[in-house]
Design a protein around this motif. Structure first.
Motif, PDB file in Angstrom:
ATOM      1  N   VAL A  12       0.854  -1.180   0.000  1.00  0.00           N
ATOM      2  CA  VAL A  12       0.000   0.000   0.000  1.00  0.00           C
ATOM      3  C   VAL A  12       0.891   1.232   0.000  1.00  0.00           C
ATOM      4  O   VAL A  12       1.986   1.211   0.576  1.00  0.00           O
ATOM      5  N   GLN A  13       0.450   2.267  -0.645  1.00  0.00           N
ATOM      6  CA  GLN A  13       1.207   3.517  -0.651  1.00  0.00           C
ATOM      7  C   GLN A  13       0.979   4.269   0.645  1.00  0.00           C
ATOM      8  O   GLN A  13      -0.084   4.158   1.275  1.00  0.00           O
ATOM      9  N   ALA A  14       1.955   5.029   1.040  1.00  0.00           N
ATOM     10  CA  ALA A  14       1.795   5.868   2.224  1.00  0.00           C
ATOM     11  C   ALA A  14       0.572   6.761   2.047  1.00  0.00           C
ATOM     12  O   ALA A  14       0.371   7.340   0.972  1.00  0.00           O
ATOM     13  N   GLY A  15      -0.221   6.842   3.091  1.00  0.00           N
ATOM     14  CA  GLY A  15      -1.466   7.599   3.026  1.00  0.00           C
ATOM     15  C   GLY A  15      -2.660   6.777   2.606  1.00  0.00           C
ATOM     16  O   GLY A  15      -3.803   7.237   2.708  1.00  0.00           O
ATOM     17  N   GLY A  16      -2.398   5.564   2.151  1.00  0.00           N
ATOM     18  CA  GLY A  16      -3.471   4.701   1.685  1.00  0.00           C
ATOM     19  C   GLY A  16      -4.096   3.882   2.794  1.00  0.00           C
ATOM     20  O   GLY A  16      -3.774   4.039   3.982  1.00  0.00           O
ATOM     21  N   GLU A  89       6.254   3.459   8.628  1.00  0.00           N
ATOM     22  CA  GLU A  89       6.550   2.736   9.867  1.00  0.00           C
ATOM     23  C   GLU A  89       5.474   1.721  10.243  1.00  0.00           C
ATOM     24  O   GLU A  89       5.636   0.961  11.204  1.00  0.00           O
ATOM     25  N   ASP A  90       4.381   1.667   9.497  1.00  0.00           N
ATOM     26  CA  ASP A  90       3.366   0.634   9.717  1.00  0.00           C
ATOM     27  C   ASP A  90       3.749  -0.683   9.048  1.00  0.00           C
ATOM     28  O   ASP A  90       3.079  -1.698   9.260  1.00  0.00           O
ATOM     29  N   VAL A 124       4.515  -0.788   3.129  1.00  0.00           N
ATOM     30  CA  VAL A 124       4.054   0.575   2.852  1.00  0.00           C
ATOM     31  C   VAL A 124       5.138   1.298   2.078  1.00  0.00           C
ATOM     32  O   VAL A 124       6.265   1.437   2.563  1.00  0.00           O
ATOM     33  N   SER A 125       4.796   1.741   0.888  1.00  0.00           N
ATOM     34  CA  SER A 125       5.764   2.457   0.065  1.00  0.00           C
ATOM     35  C   SER A 125       5.621   3.958   0.292  1.00  0.00           C
ATOM     36  O   SER A 125       4.521   4.488   0.397  1.00  0.00           O
TER      37      SER A 125
END
Length: 126
Positions: A12-16, A89-90, A124-125
């Motif tokens: 998942v992209q950061a913020g997603g 960091e997740d 997380v990208s």
């Protein structure tokens, strides 16, 4: 014996957002407090979220409060972890766990849980 099967991990992209599921075997799922933990490479397993057997109480680590939501569907023997606004960091392997005790105290402590799922990887990208 209870078997827990986690699913829903991935990239998942950061913020997603992403939703994890954990399906439990057995007919007494509704008696179990359920928790989610995670472990990143080189780090200890850490508490993420937990919910009491009846869904009346939920608990969150400070690092995910306001972003993650735990829920359960006792009719489907399934607990969920909705993860929003994800951060790099997740990223970790996420584990679900079942606590068979009476009462719902101490759910942030991994040693109270009797059964663990196999883990599902969340990346997380940035």
């Amino acid at each position: 014996q209870v078997q827990l099967v986690g699913s829903g991990g991935g990239l998942v992209q950061a913020g997603g957002s992403r939703r994890l599921s954990c399906a439990a075997s057995g007919r007494t799922f509704s008696n179990y407090n359920m928790g989610w933990f995670r472990q990143a490479p080189g780090k200890e397993r850490e508490f993420v979220a937990a919910m009491s057997w009846n869904g009346a109480s939920s608990y969150y680590a400070d690092s995910v409060k306001g972003r993650f939501t735990i829920s359960r569907d006792n009719a489907k023997n399934t607990v969920y972890l909705q993860m929003n606004s994800q951060k790099p960091e997740d990223a970790a392997v996420y584990y679900c766990a079942a606590d068979c005790r009476n009462g719902a105290n101490g759910l942030a402590r991994p040693y109270v849980y009797t059964y663990w799922g196999q883990g599902t990887q969340v990346t997380v990208s940035s």
